[in-house]
Design a protein around this motif. Structure first.
Motif, short mmCIF file in Angstrom:
data_model
loop_
_atom_site.label_atom_id
_atom_site.label_comp_id
_atom_site.label_asym_id
_atom_site.label_seq_id
_atom_site.Cartn_x
_atom_site.Cartn_y
_atom_site.Cartn_z
N VAL A 166 -1.46 -8.64 -1.64
CA VAL A 166 -0.43 -9.54 -1.11
C VAL A 166 -0.38 -10.77 -2.01
O VAL A 166 -1.35 -11.51 -2.12
N SER A 167 0.77 -10.97 -2.66
CA SER A 167 0.93 -12.10 -3.59
C SER A 167 1.67 -13.24 -2.90
O SER A 167 2.16 -13.09 -1.78
N ASP A 168 1.80 -14.35 -3.59
CA ASP A 168 2.53 -15.49 -3.04
C ASP A 168 4.00 -15.16 -2.80
O ASP A 168 4.65 -15.77 -1.96
N GLU A 169 4.53 -14.18 -3.51
CA GLU A 169 5.94 -13.79 -3.36
C GLU A 169 6.13 -12.70 -2.30
O GLU A 169 7.27 -12.36 -1.99
N SER A 170 5.06 -12.18 -1.75
CA SER A 170 5.16 -11.13 -0.73
C SER A 170 5.89 -11.66 0.50
O SER A 170 5.76 -12.83 0.86
N GLU A 171 6.64 -10.76 1.15
CA GLU A 171 7.36 -11.14 2.36
C GLU A 171 6.51 -10.83 3.59
O GLU A 171 5.98 -9.74 3.74
N LEU A 172 6.40 -11.81 4.47
CA LEU A 172 5.67 -11.69 5.72
C LEU A 172 6.66 -11.87 6.87
O LEU A 172 7.73 -12.44 6.70
N LEU A 173 6.29 -11.38 8.04
CA LEU A 173 7.13 -11.54 9.22
C LEU A 173 6.64 -12.71 10.04
O LEU A 173 5.46 -12.77 10.39
N ARG A 174 7.52 -13.63 10.34
CA ARG A 174 7.17 -14.78 11.18
C ARG A 174 8.00 -14.71 12.45
O ARG A 174 9.19 -14.39 12.41
N MET A 175 7.34 -15.00 13.58
CA MET A 175 8.04 -15.02 14.88
C MET A 175 7.58 -16.22 15.68
O MET A 175 6.45 -16.70 15.51
N ASP A 176 8.45 -16.68 16.57
CA ASP A 176 8.15 -17.82 17.42
C ASP A 176 7.80 -17.35 18.83
O ASP A 176 8.29 -16.31 19.27
N LEU A 177 6.98 -18.13 19.51
CA LEU A 177 6.71 -17.85 20.92
C LEU A 177 7.93 -18.22 21.75
O LEU A 177 8.57 -19.24 21.50
N TYR A 192 2.35 -2.49 4.12
CA TYR A 192 3.09 -1.40 3.48
C TYR A 192 4.47 -1.87 3.02
O TYR A 192 5.32 -1.05 2.70
N GLY A 193 4.69 -3.17 3.02
CA GLY A 193 5.96 -3.73 2.55
C GLY A 193 6.89 -4.09 3.69
O GLY A 193 6.70 -3.67 4.84
N PRO A 194 7.92 -4.86 3.37
CA PRO A 194 8.84 -5.35 4.40
C PRO A 194 9.79 -4.30 4.96
O PRO A 194 10.52 -4.57 5.90
N THR A 216 8.79 -1.41 6.31
CA THR A 216 8.08 -0.53 7.23
C THR A 216 8.83 -0.47 8.55
O THR A 216 9.59 -1.38 8.91
N ASP A 217 8.62 0.61 9.29
CA ASP A 217 9.35 0.80 10.54
C ASP A 217 9.13 -0.32 11.53
O ASP A 217 10.08 -0.80 12.16
N TRP A 218 7.89 -0.77 11.71
CA TRP A 218 7.65 -1.80 12.72
C TRP A 218 8.37 -3.09 12.37
O TRP A 218 8.90 -3.76 13.25
N VAL A 219 8.45 -3.45 11.09
CA VAL A 219 9.17 -4.67 10.69
C VAL A 219 10.65 -4.49 10.96
O VAL A 219 11.30 -5.36 11.55
N ARG A 220 11.19 -3.36 10.56
CA ARG A 220 12.62 -3.10 10.78
C ARG A 220 12.97 -3.05 12.26
O ARG A 220 14.03 -3.54 12.67
N ASN A 221 12.08 -2.48 13.08
CA ASN A 221 12.30 -2.44 14.52
C ASN A 221 12.38 -3.85 15.11
O ASN A 221 13.26 -4.16 15.91
N VAL A 222 11.43 -4.69 14.74
CA VAL A 222 11.37 -6.05 15.28
C VAL A 222 12.58 -6.86 14.83
O VAL A 222 13.21 -7.57 15.62
N LEU A 223 12.95 -6.75 13.56
CA LEU A 223 14.11 -7.48 13.06
C LEU A 223 15.38 -7.03 13.78
O LEU A 223 16.23 -7.86 14.13
N ALA A 224 15.53 -5.73 14.03
CA ALA A 224 16.72 -5.21 14.71
C ALA A 224 16.77 -5.66 16.16
O ALA A 224 17.84 -6.03 16.67
N LEU A 251 0.85 -1.19 0.00
CA LEU A 251 0.00 0.00 0.00
C LEU A 251 0.88 1.25 0.00
O LEU A 251 2.05 1.20 0.39
N PRO A 252 0.35 2.40 -0.42
CA PRO A 252 1.16 3.62 -0.50
C PRO A 252 1.61 4.13 0.88
O PRO A 252 0.92 3.98 1.88
N ARG A 253 2.80 4.75 0.90
CA ARG A 253 3.39 5.25 2.15
C ARG A 253 2.54 6.34 2.80
O ARG A 253 2.50 6.46 4.02
N TRP A 254 1.86 7.18 2.00
CA TRP A 254 1.04 8.24 2.60
C TRP A 254 -0.07 7.63 3.45
O TRP A 254 -0.44 8.19 4.48
N LEU A 255 -0.58 6.48 3.05
CA LEU A 255 -1.61 5.81 3.82
C LEU A 255 -1.04 5.27 5.13
O LEU A 255 -1.68 5.31 6.17
#
Length: 125
Positions: free
Chosen positions: A110-121, A58-60, A62-70, A3-7
């Protein structure tokens, strides 16, 4: 296609705070990479096996994804209970979608090639 960044900016400023206050959706609690500030991001949390999958609309990058990965960790607040999540990693939708409950609808764009975030408990040791 994300989705667009302005949104994203509009949602972060107005929609997300309202969603957190309503307390209906799962909320991912994560720490900013540079600021150290605690953020609460309402998301759809899809349970899979011993963890969760999150769809970054909004794509892989996005700030929240980058924060969690870091950080390598986050907490998920679901129904008043908090769960510790670890081992964040990006996965392709085609590799994990079959693990979700039958009938789970794929978000628009969201296509089959889209990247999603997976995390374990995190389990008590």
């Amino acid at each position: 296609m994300p989705l667009p960044r302005w949104l994203a900016r509009l949602n972060r400023r107005f929609v997300n705070p309202a969603e957190v206050r309503r307390g209906v959706r799962p909320v991912l609690v994560h720490v900013g990479r540079s600021s150290g500030r605690v953020y609460r991001t309402p998301l759809d949390a899809h349970p899979v096996g011993d963890g969760y999958v999150f769809v970054p609309l909004y794509g892989p990058r996005t700030d929240w994804v980058r924060n969690v990965l870091a950080a390598g960790t986050a907490r998920l607040s679901v129904g008043g209970a908090e769960k510790e999540l670890v081992a964040p990693r990006m996965v392709r939708k085609k590799d994990v979608w079959s693990l979700l409950p039958a009938g789970t609808r794929s978000p628009m764009g969201v296509s089959d090639e889209s990247e999603l975030l997976r995390m374990d408990l995190r389990h008590a040791q």
